[in-house]
Design a protein around this motif. Structure first.
Motif, PDB file in Angstrom:
ATOM      1  N   ALA A  43      -0.042  -4.588   5.158  1.00 42.92           N
ATOM      2  CA  ALA A  43       0.632  -5.890   5.201  1.00 42.92           C
ATOM      3  C   ALA A  43      -0.407  -7.442   5.003  1.00 42.92           C
ATOM      4  CB  ALA A  43       0.879  -5.716   6.673  1.00 42.92           C
ATOM      5  N   SER A  44      -1.661  -6.709   5.667  1.00 47.22           N
ATOM      6  CA  SER A  44      -2.675  -8.093   5.504  1.00 47.22           C
ATOM      7  C   SER A  44      -2.939  -8.536   4.078  1.00 47.22           C
ATOM      8  CB  SER A  44      -3.889  -7.545   6.040  1.00 47.22           C
ATOM      9  OG  SER A  44      -3.789  -7.679   7.358  1.00 47.22           O
ATOM     10  N   THR A  45      -2.965  -7.435   3.213  1.00 50.27           N
ATOM     11  CA  THR A  45      -3.349  -7.371   1.576  1.00 50.27           C
ATOM     12  C   THR A  45      -2.139  -8.064   1.087  1.00 50.27           C
ATOM     13  OG1 THR A  45      -4.780  -5.307   1.772  1.00 50.27           O
ATOM     14  CG2 THR A  45      -3.890  -6.401  -0.489  1.00 50.27           C
ATOM     15  N   ALA A  46      -0.942  -7.875   1.391  1.00 46.05           N
ATOM     16  CA  ALA A  46       0.225  -8.239   0.732  1.00 46.05           C
ATOM     17  C   ALA A  46       0.649  -9.916   1.290  1.00 46.05           C
ATOM     18  CB  ALA A  46       1.509  -7.598   1.368  1.00 46.05           C
ATOM     19  N   ARG A  47       0.042 -10.199   2.481  1.00 39.56           N
ATOM     20  CA  ARG A  47       0.120 -11.499   3.039  1.00 39.56           C
ATOM     21  C   ARG A  47      -0.972 -12.374   2.201  1.00 39.56           C
ATOM     22  NH1 ARG A  47       0.631 -10.848   8.229  1.00 39.56           N
ATOM     23  NH2 ARG A  47      -1.372 -10.069   8.428  1.00 39.56           N
ATOM     24  N   VAL A  54      -3.409  15.843  17.103  1.00 42.06           N
ATOM     25  CA  VAL A  54      -3.167  15.475  15.497  1.00 42.06           C
ATOM     26  C   VAL A  54      -2.084  14.734  15.375  1.00 42.06           C
ATOM     27  CG1 VAL A  54      -2.265  16.758  13.423  1.00 42.06           C
ATOM     28  CG2 VAL A  54      -3.834  18.210  15.065  1.00 42.06           C
ATOM     29  N   ILE A  55      -1.020  14.710  16.127  1.00 39.83           N
ATOM     30  CA  ILE A  55       0.156  13.596  16.070  1.00 39.83           C
ATOM     31  C   ILE A  55      -0.370  12.366  16.250  1.00 39.83           C
ATOM     32  CG2 ILE A  55       2.483  13.197  16.979  1.00 39.83           C
ATOM     33  CD1 ILE A  55       2.953  15.923  17.594  1.00 39.83           C
ATOM     34  N   ILE A  56      -1.021  12.092  17.372  1.00 40.53           N
ATOM     35  CA  ILE A  56      -1.779  10.674  17.825  1.00 40.53           C
ATOM     36  C   ILE A  56      -2.472  10.218  16.816  1.00 40.53           C
ATOM     37  CG2 ILE A  56      -3.039   9.295  19.628  1.00 40.53           C
ATOM     38  CD1 ILE A  56      -1.505  11.335  21.793  1.00 40.53           C
ATOM     39  N   GLY A  57      -3.459  10.873  16.394  1.00 42.50           N
ATOM     40  CA  GLY A  57      -4.418  10.653  15.119  1.00 42.50           C
ATOM     41  C   GLY A  57      -3.500  10.325  13.981  1.00 42.50           C
ATOM     42  N   ALA A  58      -2.501  11.006  13.615  1.00 45.05           N
ATOM     43  CA  ALA A  58      -1.805  10.706  12.290  1.00 45.05           C
ATOM     44  C   ALA A  58      -1.197   9.457  12.646  1.00 45.05           C
ATOM     45  CB  ALA A  58      -0.892  11.672  12.078  1.00 45.05           C
ATOM     46  N   SER A  59      -0.851   9.213  13.646  1.00 45.66           N
ATOM     47  CA  SER A  59       0.045   7.672  14.004  1.00 45.66           C
ATOM     48  C   SER A  59      -0.915   6.641  13.828  1.00 45.66           C
ATOM     49  CB  SER A  59       0.758   7.915  15.377  1.00 45.66           C
ATOM     50  OG  SER A  59       1.485   8.850  15.559  1.00 45.66           O
ATOM     51  N   LEU A  60      -2.077   6.971  14.754  1.00 45.95           N
ATOM     52  CA  LEU A  60      -2.985   5.705  14.597  1.00 45.95           C
ATOM     53  C   LEU A  60      -3.642   5.437  12.954  1.00 45.95           C
ATOM     54  CD1 LEU A  60      -5.173   6.607  17.800  1.00 45.95           C
ATOM     55  CD2 LEU A  60      -3.804   4.625  17.332  1.00 45.95           C
ATOM     56  N   ILE A  61      -3.676   6.323  12.288  1.00 47.50           N
ATOM     57  CA  ILE A  61      -4.263   6.393  10.919  1.00 47.50           C
ATOM     58  C   ILE A  61      -3.096   5.511  10.133  1.00 47.50           C
ATOM     59  CG2 ILE A  61      -4.488   7.530   8.615  1.00 47.50           C
ATOM     60  CD1 ILE A  61      -6.157   9.502  10.201  1.00 47.50           C
ATOM     61  N   GLY A  62      -1.661   6.057  10.667  1.00 51.20           N
ATOM     62  CA  GLY A  62      -0.677   5.159   9.710  1.00 51.20           C
ATOM     63  C   GLY A  62      -0.385   3.826  10.124  1.00 51.20           C
ATOM     64  N   VAL A  63      -0.744   3.617  11.527  1.00 51.83           N
ATOM     65  CA  VAL A  63      -0.810   2.110  11.901  1.00 51.83           C
ATOM     66  C   VAL A  63      -1.907   1.261  11.241  1.00 51.83           C
ATOM     67  CG1 VAL A  63      -0.961   0.534  13.916  1.00 51.83           C
ATOM     68  CG2 VAL A  63       0.417   2.468  14.115  1.00 51.83           C
ATOM     69  N   ALA A  64      -3.040   1.886  11.052  1.00 53.53           N
ATOM     70  CA  ALA A  64      -4.183   1.233  10.574  1.00 53.53           C
ATOM     71  C   ALA A  64      -3.807   0.958   8.902  1.00 53.53           C
ATOM     72  CB  ALA A  64      -5.468   2.005  10.573  1.00 53.53           C
ATOM     73  N   LEU A  65      -3.214   2.011   8.052  1.00 52.30           N
ATOM     74  CA  LEU A  65      -2.926   1.724   6.965  1.00 52.30           C
ATOM     75  C   LEU A  65      -1.891   0.654   6.507  1.00 52.30           C
ATOM     76  CD1 LEU A  65      -3.215   5.315   5.558  1.00 52.30           C
ATOM     77  CD2 LEU A  65      -4.634   3.377   5.073  1.00 52.30           C
ATOM     78  N   GLY A  66      -0.799   0.620   7.705  1.00 49.42           N
ATOM     79  CA  GLY A  66       0.094  -0.260   7.513  1.00 49.42           C
ATOM     80  C   GLY A  66      -0.363  -1.679   7.881  1.00 49.42           C
ATOM     81  N   TRP A  67      -1.248  -1.775   8.649  1.00 52.62           N
ATOM     82  CA  TRP A  67      -1.808  -3.072   8.998  1.00 52.62           C
ATOM     83  C   TRP A  67      -2.554  -3.874   7.885  1.00 52.62           C
ATOM     84  CZ3 TRP A  67      -7.087  -4.750   9.244  1.00 52.62           C
ATOM     85  CH2 TRP A  67      -7.368  -5.872   9.727  1.00 52.62           C
ATOM     86  N   ALA A  68      -3.368  -2.759   6.936  1.00 52.53           N
ATOM     87  CA  ALA A  68      -4.232  -3.176   6.056  1.00 52.53           C
ATOM     88  C   ALA A  68      -3.127  -3.434   4.759  1.00 52.53           C
ATOM     89  CB  ALA A  68      -5.032  -1.936   5.531  1.00 52.53           C
TER      90      ALA A  68
END
Length: 154
Positions: A123-127, A107-121
């Protein structure tokens, strides 16, 4: 009259005795259920096989498949109940022994991966928005720019 330590130890001992007897009875219950299920499934198989031999070879195959399916369902239900009982008993035994449950790393790793994906999305949108804003400002400056050419008096 009794100290707290003695009372706590008695309570823990009683809980341990209760847990031990519950685990033993769960094992016995699972064995009895398995035997009963096997008996019922065996009786059903024998009954269906007798009818099938009277009717035809085709019906024998159908009865065999059906009885296997029924026995499989009964076994799956028994296994699920037994697995749940053992899991709960082991959790209770670990709690009484003072062992803490492990961290849910999946669960911890899955939540981390989802957080990374949302952060990347994000950042890309803001850029992309910043680039569009810069392009719009350049277009506005180009439209409102006054071109003046110097005049030379000779």
């Amino acid at each position: 009259m009794f100290s707290r330590k003695g009372k706590a130890e008695r309570t823990a001992a009683e809980a341990w005795d209760y847990l031990s007897s519950a685990m033993a009875s769960a094992g016995e219950s699972a064995k009895e259920t398995g035997k009963a299920t096997a008996g019922v499934a065996g009786a059903k198989v024998a009954e269906l096989a007798g009818k099938a031999t009277q009717q035809s070879q085709k019906l024998a195959g159908k009865a065999s498949r059906r009885s296997n399916k029924l026995a499989g369902k009964a076994g799956a239900r028994m296994n699920a109940a037994t697995d749940e009982a053992w899991a709960r008993a082991n959790l209770a035994a670990n709690a009484l022994a003072g062992r803490k449950p492990g961290l849910p790393w999946g669960v911890i790793i899955g939540a981390s991966l989802i957080g990374v994906a949302l952060g990347w999305a994000a950042a890309s949108t803001a850029r992309a928005a910043a680039e569009r804003r810069a392009e719009n400002e350049e277009l506005q400056l180009a439209e409102t720019a006054i071109v003046s050419t110097p005049t030379y008096d000779s």
